[in-house]
Design a protein around this motif. Structure first.
Motif, PDB file in Angstrom:
ATOM      1  N   LEU A 130       0.587  -1.125   0.073  1.00  0.00           N
ATOM      2  CA  LEU A 130      -0.001   0.151   0.112  1.00  0.00           C
ATOM      3  C   LEU A 130       0.840   1.282  -0.053  1.00  0.00           C
ATOM      4  CD1 LEU A 130      -2.830  -0.924   2.640  1.00  0.00           C
ATOM      5  CD2 LEU A 130      -3.016  -0.886   0.037  1.00  0.00           C
ATOM      6  N   ASP A 131       0.359   2.181  -0.690  1.00  0.00           N
ATOM      7  CA  ASP A 131       0.753   3.528  -0.615  1.00  0.00           C
ATOM      8  C   ASP A 131      -0.167   4.557  -0.331  1.00  0.00           C
ATOM      9  OD1 ASP A 131       2.452   5.734  -1.046  1.00  0.00           O
ATOM     10  OD2 ASP A 131       2.897   5.683  -2.990  1.00  0.00           O
ATOM     11  N   VAL A 132      -0.144   5.125   0.786  1.00  0.00           N
ATOM     12  CA  VAL A 132      -1.153   5.899   1.446  1.00  0.00           C
ATOM     13  C   VAL A 132      -0.841   7.403   1.064  1.00  0.00           C
ATOM     14  CG1 VAL A 132      -2.595   6.780   3.246  1.00  0.00           C
ATOM     15  CG2 VAL A 132      -2.079   4.375   2.762  1.00  0.00           C
ATOM     16  N   VAL A 133      -1.560   8.286   0.336  1.00  0.00           N
ATOM     17  CA  VAL A 133      -1.284   9.717   0.046  1.00  0.00           C
ATOM     18  C   VAL A 133      -2.373  10.522   0.569  1.00  0.00           C
ATOM     19  CG1 VAL A 133      -0.081   8.929  -2.081  1.00  0.00           C
ATOM     20  CG2 VAL A 133      -2.328   9.504  -2.207  1.00  0.00           C
ATOM     21  N   MET A 134      -2.339  11.700   0.645  1.00  0.00           N
ATOM     22  CA  MET A 134      -3.157  12.839   1.154  1.00  0.00           C
ATOM     23  C   MET A 134      -3.350  13.967   0.162  1.00  0.00           C
ATOM     24  SD  MET A 134      -2.735  12.615   5.180  1.00  0.00           S
ATOM     25  CE  MET A 134      -2.216  11.105   5.938  1.00  0.00           C
ATOM     26  N   VAL A 135      -4.486  13.878  -0.382  1.00  0.00           N
ATOM     27  CA  VAL A 135      -4.947  14.959  -1.322  1.00  0.00           C
ATOM     28  C   VAL A 135      -5.853  15.840  -0.789  1.00  0.00           C
ATOM     29  CG1 VAL A 135      -5.713  15.565  -3.779  1.00  0.00           C
ATOM     30  CG2 VAL A 135      -4.249  13.538  -3.599  1.00  0.00           C
ATOM     31  N   PHE A 136      -5.666  17.300  -0.739  1.00  0.00           N
ATOM     32  CA  PHE A 136      -6.600  18.079  -0.054  1.00  0.00           C
ATOM     33  C   PHE A 136      -7.921  18.132  -0.590  1.00  0.00           C
ATOM     34  CE2 PHE A 136      -8.201  22.231   1.013  1.00  0.00           C
ATOM     35  CZ  PHE A 136      -8.387  22.057   2.346  1.00  0.00           C
ATOM     36  N   ASP A 137      -7.994  18.560  -2.018  1.00  0.00           N
ATOM     37  CA  ASP A 137      -9.469  18.855  -2.634  1.00  0.00           C
ATOM     38  C   ASP A 137      -9.727  17.775  -3.300  1.00  0.00           C
ATOM     39  OD1 ASP A 137      -8.946  20.378  -5.544  1.00  0.00           O
ATOM     40  OD2 ASP A 137      -7.116  20.207  -4.149  1.00  0.00           O
ATOM     41  N   ILE A 138     -11.141  17.650  -3.517  1.00  0.00           N
ATOM     42  CA  ILE A 138     -11.561  16.523  -4.507  1.00  0.00           C
ATOM     43  C   ILE A 138     -11.176  16.506  -5.859  1.00  0.00           C
ATOM     44  CG2 ILE A 138     -13.766  17.780  -4.725  1.00  0.00           C
ATOM     45  CD1 ILE A 138     -15.362  14.814  -4.464  1.00  0.00           C
ATOM     46  N   ALA A 139     -11.185  17.918  -6.408  1.00  0.00           N
ATOM     47  CA  ALA A 139     -10.996  18.299  -7.839  1.00  0.00           C
ATOM     48  C   ALA A 139      -9.589  17.889  -8.171  1.00  0.00           C
ATOM     49  CB  ALA A 139     -11.045  19.833  -8.224  1.00  0.00           C
ATOM     50  N   THR A 140      -8.468  17.791  -7.497  1.00  0.00           N
ATOM     51  CA  THR A 140      -7.297  17.243  -7.690  1.00  0.00           C
ATOM     52  C   THR A 140      -7.222  15.584  -7.544  1.00  0.00           C
ATOM     53  OG1 THR A 140      -6.391  19.205  -6.511  1.00  0.00           O
ATOM     54  CG2 THR A 140      -4.772  17.390  -6.667  1.00  0.00           C
ATOM     55  N   ALA A 141      -7.816  15.237  -6.559  1.00  0.00           N
ATOM     56  CA  ALA A 141      -8.001  13.718  -6.239  1.00  0.00           C
ATOM     57  C   ALA A 141      -8.727  13.075  -7.460  1.00  0.00           C
ATOM     58  CB  ALA A 141      -9.032  13.468  -5.066  1.00  0.00           C
TER      59      ALA A 141
END
Length: 309
Positions: free
Chosen positions: A116-127
């Motif tokens: 697994l590689d867990v990342v954190m993207v702030f906003d839904i548009a970028t995700a």
């Protein structure tokens, strides 16, 4: 179609100058000009007009740009289809302390062989853009707010309804309650400094306010959960909402209380998003695991915004 030329066109369109595009692509400005000229010849149209400020898209260039972006996304997904099994499953979540983190820890315990590689993207548009390009394989979100539907190639499934709890200090007027109704919270100050306008969670709380007449403030800088806990503990008239599965630890002297909210119980809708053509071999295992552990949603006595139902 030459993908290098298409990529150069997109970078130049975003930069507005061939010189900046050359710097971003690590090539010469002459190379950028040649690639754009070759693309224009193959299409039979002019894509840019040179101006004193740089390079502006022509009408044909504006029409071609969204298709150029899609060409690059398709190329990235094509490459990922033969490389996906060689890299970890990349999953995005908002916070390492929230409900999504707990779901992923459960998945890891059930499938310790899957990297697994867990990342954190702030906003839904970028995700969503990262999902479509293949940069990430899945994302935990509240799906779309009104006016922002998901693209047709991005799918979602509701995986968890998380009950909200009221977090208050020992001197708060409701500190002795075993539970509180939403009607009892009218007139009390609820502080949510992380509710950034335009985010899916800010839209959620805006709808909660509109539906039940609550007072939710998002003023002041967001210094993180520790500062929020300190402030709530020290301010008798202040409260905040917290998800039932949010894991936080505070000093014993704070005397903070987590109190269930009822009549109805507001729940935050967590969904998993993924691209329908994502080839990663571990993605079906994640979806199957979440389907198996999901308690369902829309239970009687709960509330979610209309756009999440």
């Amino acid at each position: 179609m030459d993908l290098d030329a298409v990529r150069t066109f997109v970078v130049a369109a975003d930069a507005g100058q061939f010189q900046e595009a050359a710097a971003e692509l690590a090539v010469t400005q002459q190379a950028v000009s040649k690639r754009i000229a070759a693309l224009e010849r193959s299409l039979g149209v002019r894509l840019f007009t040179r101006t004193p400020r740089g390079a502006e898209l022509t009408i044909d260039g504006q029409a071609f740009l969204p298709h150029a972006r899609e060409l690059l996304r398709v190329a990235e997904r094509a490459a990922a289809s033969v490389h996906a099994s060689r890299r970890p499953l990349r999953v995005d979540m908002i916070s390492s302390r929230g409900a999504a983190s707990g779901l992923m820890r459960g998945f890891h315990r059930a499938h310790p062989d899957i990297e697994l590689d867990v990342v954190m993207v702030f906003d839904i548009a970028t995700a969503v853009a990262a999902i479509r390009s293949g940069t990430i394989d899945a994302s935990f979100r509240a799906v779309a707010a009104p006016g922002r539907p998901l693209p047709d190639d991005v799918e979602s499934v509701r995986v968890l309804d998380e009950q909200l709890e009221l977090l208050i200090g020992p001197a708060h007027a409701l500190a002795g309650a075993r539970s509180v109704t939403l009607a009892q919270l009218v007139g009390h100050r609820i502080w949510m400094p992380g509710a950034v306008p335009g985010t899916e969670w800010a839209v959620y709380y805006e709808d909660l306010v509109a539906q039940f007449g609550l007072t939710i403030e998002a003023t002041g800088p967001n210094f993180g959960s520790d500062a929020l806990l300190d402030t709530v503990a020290d301010t008798p008239g202040l409260a905040t909402f917290m998800g039932q599965h949010t894991r936080l630890v505070w000093p014993a002297g704070h005397g903070l209380r987590r109190i269930p909210v009822t009549d109805p119980t507001p729940v935050y809708p967590h969904s998993l998003l993924w691209h329908r053509d994502n080839p990663h071999p571990a993605l079906p295992a994640l979806r199957a695991h979440l389907a198996a552990v999901s308690p369902g949603h829309g239970a009687a006595g709960t509330w979610t915004p209309a756009w999440a139902r």
